[in-house]
Design an enzyme around this catalytic site. Structure first.
Site, PDB file in Angstrom:
ATOM      1  N   GLY A  11      -5.051  11.077 -43.206  1.00  0.00           N
ATOM      2  CA  GLY A  11      -6.497  11.098 -43.451  1.00  0.00           C
ATOM      3  C   GLY A  11      -6.927  12.215 -44.482  1.00  0.00           C
ATOM      4  N   ARG A  72      -1.492   5.797 -45.034  1.00  0.00           N
ATOM      5  CA  ARG A  72      -0.662   6.133 -43.990  1.00  0.00           C
ATOM      6  C   ARG A  72       0.287   5.315 -44.172  1.00  0.00           C
ATOM      7  NH1 ARG A  72      -5.490   7.263 -41.135  1.00  0.00           N
ATOM      8  NH2 ARG A  72      -5.396   9.426 -40.353  1.00  0.00           N
ATOM      9  N   ASP A 103      -0.139  16.078 -39.832  1.00  0.00           N
ATOM     10  CA  ASP A 103       1.000  16.119 -38.754  1.00  0.00           C
ATOM     11  C   ASP A 103       2.163  14.875 -39.320  1.00  0.00           C
ATOM     12  OD1 ASP A 103       2.001  16.662 -35.875  1.00  0.00           O
ATOM     13  OD2 ASP A 103       1.772  14.535 -35.964  1.00  0.00           O
ATOM     14  N   THR A 126      -5.773  18.381 -43.119  1.00  0.00           N
ATOM     15  CA  THR A 126      -6.311  17.621 -42.050  1.00  0.00           C
ATOM     16  C   THR A 126      -7.710  18.470 -41.394  1.00  0.00           C
ATOM     17  OG1 THR A 126      -5.991  16.857 -39.675  1.00  0.00           O
ATOM     18  CG2 THR A 126      -4.625  18.608 -40.359  1.00  0.00           C
ATOM     19  N   ASP A 128      -8.354  18.036 -38.247  1.00  0.00           N
ATOM     20  CA  ASP A 128      -8.468  18.094 -36.855  1.00  0.00           C
ATOM     21  C   ASP A 128      -7.783  19.787 -36.545  1.00  0.00           C
ATOM     22  OD1 ASP A 128      -8.689  15.548 -36.788  1.00  0.00           O
ATOM     23  OD2 ASP A 128      -6.612  14.806 -36.714  1.00  0.00           O
ATOM     24  N   ASP A 130      -4.662  20.682 -35.804  1.00  0.00           N
ATOM     25  CA  ASP A 130      -3.869  20.632 -35.249  1.00  0.00           C
ATOM     26  C   ASP A 130      -2.663  20.955 -35.373  1.00  0.00           C
ATOM     27  OD1 ASP A 130      -3.605  18.623 -36.708  1.00  0.00           O
ATOM     28  OD2 ASP A 130      -3.373  16.870 -35.085  1.00  0.00           O
ATOM     29  N   ARG A 172      -8.487  13.372 -33.207  1.00  0.00           N
ATOM     30  CA  ARG A 172      -7.424  12.812 -32.736  1.00  0.00           C
ATOM     31  C   ARG A 172      -7.151  13.294 -31.160  1.00  0.00           C
ATOM     32  NH1 ARG A 172      -4.245   9.403 -35.529  1.00  0.00           N
ATOM     33  NH2 ARG A 172      -4.585  10.443 -37.381  1.00  0.00           N
ATOM     34  N   ALA A 187     -23.589  24.080 -27.153  1.00  0.00           N
ATOM     35  CA  ALA A 187     -23.372  22.945 -26.355  1.00  0.00           C
ATOM     36  C   ALA A 187     -23.593  23.014 -24.710  1.00  0.00           C
ATOM     37  CB  ALA A 187     -22.065  21.983 -26.639  1.00  0.00           C
TER      38      ALA A 187
HETATM   39  O1  F6P Z   1      -6.564  12.986 -38.431  1.00  0.00           O
HETATM   40  C1  F6P Z   1      -7.795  12.825 -38.966  1.00  0.00           C
HETATM   41  C2  F6P Z   1      -8.620  11.924 -38.282  1.00  0.00           C
HETATM   42  O2  F6P Z   1      -9.842  11.880 -38.888  1.00  0.00           O
HETATM   43  C3  F6P Z   1      -8.665  11.808 -36.985  1.00  0.00           C
HETATM   44  O3  F6P Z   1      -9.624  12.953 -36.386  1.00  0.00           O
HETATM   45  C4  F6P Z   1      -9.093  10.547 -36.318  1.00  0.00           C
HETATM   46  O4  F6P Z   1      -8.618  10.319 -35.171  1.00  0.00           O
HETATM   47  C5  F6P Z   1      -8.269   9.663 -37.399  1.00  0.00           C
HETATM   48  O5  F6P Z   1      -8.060  10.710 -38.394  1.00  0.00           O
HETATM   49  C6  F6P Z   1      -9.105   8.576 -37.834  1.00  0.00           C
HETATM   50  O6  F6P Z   1      -8.266   7.728 -38.631  1.00  0.00           O
HETATM   51  P1  F6P Z   1      -8.830   6.673 -39.461  1.00  0.00           P
HETATM   52  O7  F6P Z   1      -9.745   7.038 -40.664  1.00  0.00           O
HETATM   53  O8  F6P Z   1      -7.419   5.925 -40.033  1.00  0.00           O
HETATM   54  O9  F6P Z   1      -9.640   5.827 -38.676  1.00  0.00           O
END
Ligand code: F6P
Length: 322
Positions: A11, A72, A103, A126, A128, A130, A172, A187
């Site tokens: 991504g 990907r 990742d 990324t 995320d 993560d 994710r 929030a």
């Molecule tokens: O890993 C980055 C991310 O944006 C995640 O937060 C999300 O789950 C995923 O990629 C979405 O992927 P795609 O753009 O392939 O739908």
């Protein structure tokens, strides 16, 4: 080291361009030729190599996305795909590789290193956040700022209509976007995969919350075990029919936009450090920034999934969201 290649994979994330620019300029400064590989590992298999120079990365530091494009690649997970990729790496006489991604990108690099002895260094791209081995990944700061800006707008209308909003954010299977952006928008509750989500408990909290609060914002991380924002809102609505409830899924706006100053600076530092790491003979490591200092983490440790949520932030959240 005479010639290196750089790619972006997985991504996209704001700051990938800034990182790539730093890789190209640092290599050029050190008389190392640079090839860009379009579309990540797919382009490595399909021989999409293009020469890059200091000028080709002008005016991209501020742009979201990645000018190298990304993908990907399922084919790269096969031995056939990797063999083709290796042939192209050898054909272009590449003797160092910088991979910018998350990742999946580092897992790919790990697999590839079983058949390819060319040194590889990674930069964590990324939204995320993560990955182990860096406080912040490239794009995370921009993404949480995007969420904060969007939810501030939602708060205005929620407040006017006395509504309860469930706002779903990306990540994710990690809740780090939810956690920081949720704190940033004040929030009422943040639902994340790393903490147990009990919908009954959430309903109790909503019922028993401060009575004079007119709007309520619940941030839901997309990977939460209780389901997506729509599913959770449905359950809540059944028991709290008097609450005027709405759901917003922020989606891919979180991945775009101009990188923040923090993302631009961090990305530049990491791209710069990646080339210096290759020149110093390092391989199989991800560059990160820990406590403001550059750090190197072996790919296999970086991908050992999610950073633990900071317990101090969680404790503070409990008190501030009342
Ligand atoms: O890993 C980055 C991310 O944006 C995640 O937060 C999300 O789950 C995923 O990629 C979405 O992927 P795609 O753009 O392939 O739908």
């Amino acid at each position: 080291m005479k010639k290196i290649a750089v790619l972006t994979s997985g991504g996209d994330s704001p700051g990938m361009n800034a990182c790539m620019r730093a890789v190209v300029r640092t290599a050029t400064y050190n008389n190392i030729e640079v090839m860009g590989i379009m579309h990540g590992y797919s382009g490595m298999i399909g021989n999409e190599f293009i020469p890059l120079g200091a000028k080709s990365v002008a005016n991209i530091i501020h742009r979201g996305g990645t000018i190298l494009k990304t993908a990907r690649s399922k084919k790269f997970l096969t031995i056939d795909g990797q063999q083709k990729a290796l042939e192209n790496i050898l054909k272009h006489a590449i003797d160092g590789l910088v991979v910018i991604g998350g990742d999946g990108t580092f897992r790919g690099a790990l697999e590839f290193s079983k058949i390819c002895s060319v040194p590889m260094v990674g930069c964590p791209g990324t939204i995320d956040n993560d990955l182990i081995g860096t406080d912040f990944t490239i794009g995370y700061d921009t993404a949480i700022n995007t969420v904060v800006e969007a939810v501030d707008k939602i708060r205005d209308t929620a407040e006017s209509h006395d509504r309860l909003f469930f706002v779903e954010v990306m990540g994710r299977d990690a809740g780090l976007i939810a956690l920081r952006s949720g704190i940033g928008v004040g929030a009422e509750c943040i639902l994340m995969p790393e903490t147990k989500t009990d919908v009954e408990d959430l309903i109790k909290r909503l019922k028993g919350g401060r009575k004079n609060k007119s709007s309520k914002i619940i941030i839901v991380a997309e990977g939460d075990e209780a389901g997506d924002a729509f599913a959770i809102a449905e359950k809540v609505k059944k028991q709290l029919p008097d609450f005027d409830t709405r759901v917003t899924v922020l989606g891919h706006i979180q991945r775009g936009g101009n990188p923040t100053a923090m993302d631009r600076v961090n990305s530049s530092r990491m791209g710069f450090a990646a080339v210096e790491a290759l020149m110093a003979g390092k391989t199989g490591v991800m560059v990160g920034i820990i406590n403001k200092k550059i750090a190197y983490t072996p790919f296999e440790n970086a991908v050992k999934h999610t950073q633990r949520l900071d317990p101090d932030l969680l404790r503070m959240l409990e008190i501030l969201s009342l």
